[in-house]
Design a protein around this motif. Structure first.
Motif, PDB file in Angstrom:
ATOM      1  N   VAL A  48      -8.174  33.975  19.755  1.00 48.64           N
ATOM      2  CA  VAL A  48      -7.671  33.677  18.407  1.00 48.64           C
ATOM      3  C   VAL A  48      -6.578  34.685  18.052  1.00 48.64           C
ATOM      4  O   VAL A  48      -6.647  35.375  17.044  1.00 48.64           O
ATOM      5  CB  VAL A  48      -8.811  33.686  17.360  1.00 48.64           C
ATOM      6  N   GLN A  49      -5.546  34.740  18.896  1.00 49.11           N
ATOM      7  CA  GLN A  49      -4.479  35.706  18.670  1.00 49.11           C
ATOM      8  C   GLN A  49      -3.742  35.468  17.354  1.00 49.11           C
ATOM      9  O   GLN A  49      -3.159  36.391  16.783  1.00 49.11           O
ATOM     10  CB  GLN A  49      -3.495  35.673  19.842  1.00 49.11           C
ATOM     11  N   GLY A  50      -3.785  34.240  16.864  1.00 52.12           N
ATOM     12  CA  GLY A  50      -3.149  33.937  15.586  1.00 52.12           C
ATOM     13  C   GLY A  50      -4.103  33.994  14.405  1.00 52.12           C
ATOM     14  O   GLY A  50      -3.688  33.739  13.272  1.00 52.12           O
ATOM     15  N   GLY A  51      -5.374  34.304  14.658  1.00 50.42           N
ATOM     16  CA  GLY A  51      -6.381  34.361  13.596  1.00 50.42           C
ATOM     17  C   GLY A  51      -7.456  33.306  13.793  1.00 50.42           C
ATOM     18  O   GLY A  51      -7.203  32.241  14.361  1.00 50.42           O
ATOM     19  N   PRO A  52      -8.690  33.588  13.311  1.00 47.60           N
ATOM     20  CA  PRO A  52      -9.812  32.691  13.572  1.00 47.60           C
ATOM     21  C   PRO A  52     -10.056  31.608  12.527  1.00 47.60           C
ATOM     22  O   PRO A  52     -10.928  30.767  12.726  1.00 47.60           O
ATOM     23  CB  PRO A  52     -11.003  33.656  13.604  1.00 47.60           C
ATOM     24  N   LYS A  53      -9.299  31.599  11.419  1.00 49.44           N
ATOM     25  CA  LYS A  53      -9.626  30.694  10.323  1.00 49.44           C
ATOM     26  C   LYS A  53      -8.472  29.750  10.003  1.00 49.44           C
ATOM     27  O   LYS A  53      -7.302  30.107  10.114  1.00 49.44           O
ATOM     28  CB  LYS A  53      -9.996  31.486   9.072  1.00 49.44           C
ATOM     29  N   THR A  54      -8.837  28.536   9.581  1.00 51.60           N
ATOM     30  CA  THR A  54      -7.845  27.556   9.157  1.00 51.60           C
ATOM     31  C   THR A  54      -8.566  26.415   8.459  1.00 51.60           C
ATOM     32  O   THR A  54      -9.802  26.314   8.511  1.00 51.60           O
ATOM     33  CB  THR A  54      -7.042  27.014  10.350  1.00 51.60           C
TER      34      THR A  54
END
Length: 333
Positions: A246-252
């Motif tokens: 999750v290099q861009g972040g774990p949440k969406t």
């Protein structure tokens, strides 16, 4: 300890959470192998993104693992723990480990030691375990990629990407990748992929064009949250999305309807905490199905740069710059 094995060894430890400068040389007691383990005199160690995360305090080692970074090594078996019959002392192997690779000696589960493929040296061999175990487990086992299918791999120029391109091609799949520069795109195309420069093109639109609107059967993703909805838009009916980072972040937030309408599968995994038994099954599959490809030269680990162990901070700086193509390796001798 054997007389030939020193009581103390040189290693690189994480002095505190922070930037590459917190990596420092130290002296540590040489570990002793327990039941089912071997002690390896390390010749080379691979550098991986989880090492960066551990250095920042974001990825603690699992219980019982060394606090030293380093998840893959190549070297010579120096001592055997109780019950180990293979490999033998003196064998040269590469191994997947849960930590401790940035050192002159490292413990490994005997079952996770594989012979260095014929024709490869320790530096290339040290670039194999983490990425090849990860790609095999997620692309072929969890993702179920088959000959005649198509796969999109994000981060095509990375160690995972260069490994994934070669293995997917070797097993008869069509490969698409995203990469962040024209140079990386050209490199990925030389390995056999169709490359999309995500800084210049929308990869969703490009995948639809390249597949005549059908989409791909499988996506291997390292970005996470920001790419999730876009990945779903790239999948063909019955497609599978496998998340490994999750290099861009774990949440969406996402619209779930494409999953229902196209019968999609969303899954993910991480390798380090898995049991020795689970990893052993992956190791045996690699030995049977991938080692012949490595020994024939059809597939090779891509090594971008080699640093001495003492320059581990510089190796981390290069990895964090994302300017490399393939693997970064520490030479320990």
């Amino acid at each position: 300890m054997s007389r030939s094995i020193p009581n103390m060894m040189t290693a690189v430890e994480i002095a505190q959470w922070g930037g590459p400068e917190v990596l420092r040389r130290c002296r540590r007691p040489t570990p002793q192998p327990g039941p089912g383990e071997v002690l390896i005199r390390v010749l080379a160690a691979g550098v991986n993104r989880p090492d960066i995360m551990q250095r920042k305090g974001l990825y603690p080692p699992p219980p019982g693992a060394s606090d030293l970074p380093g998840l893959e090594i190549a070297g010579e078996v120096a001592a055997l723990g109780e019950g180990v019959r293979e490999p033998a002392v003196g064998d040269t192997v590469c191994a997947l480990v849960t930590g401790g690779g940035y050192a002159e000696y490292c413990l490994a589960a005997a079952a996770l030691c594989l012979p260095i493929p014929r024709g490869l040296g320790p530096v290339e061999a040290a670039a194999i375990p983490e990425t090849f175990f990860t790609v095999w487990a997620n692309v072929f086992e969890r993702g179920g990629l088959k000959a005649g299918e198509s796969v999109l791999i994000h981060g095509g120029g990375s160690g995972i990407g260069t490994t994934g391109i070669q293995l997917a091609r070797a097993f008869g799949a069509t490969v698409f990748v995203t990469a962040g520069s024209a140079e990386k795109c050209r490199f990925c195309e030389q390995l056999g992929a169709r490359a999309i420069n995500y800084r210049q093109e929308d990869f969703v639109d490009r995948i639809k064009t390249l597949t005549d609107g059908k989409g791909v059967n499988l996506i291997l993703d390292i970005i996470g949250g920001p790419y999730l909805q876009r990945n779903l838009s790239c999948l063909a009916p019955e497609g599978r999305l496998v998340l490994i980072a999750v290099q861009g972040g774990p949440k969406t937030e996402i619209n779930l309807l494409p999953i229902f309408l196209n019968r999609l599968t969303l899954t993910g995994s991480t390798l380090r905490p898995r049991s020795v038994g689970e990893k052993t099954m992956i190791a045996e599959a690699l030995r049977l199905k991938v080692w012949p490809l490595l020994e024939s030269g059809r597939v090779r680990p891509v090594v971008h740069a080699i640093f001495p162990l003492s320059e581990a901070p510089e190796a981390h700086r290069l990895m964090e710059s994302s300017q490399h193509m393939g693997k970064i390796v520490l030479s320990v001798v």
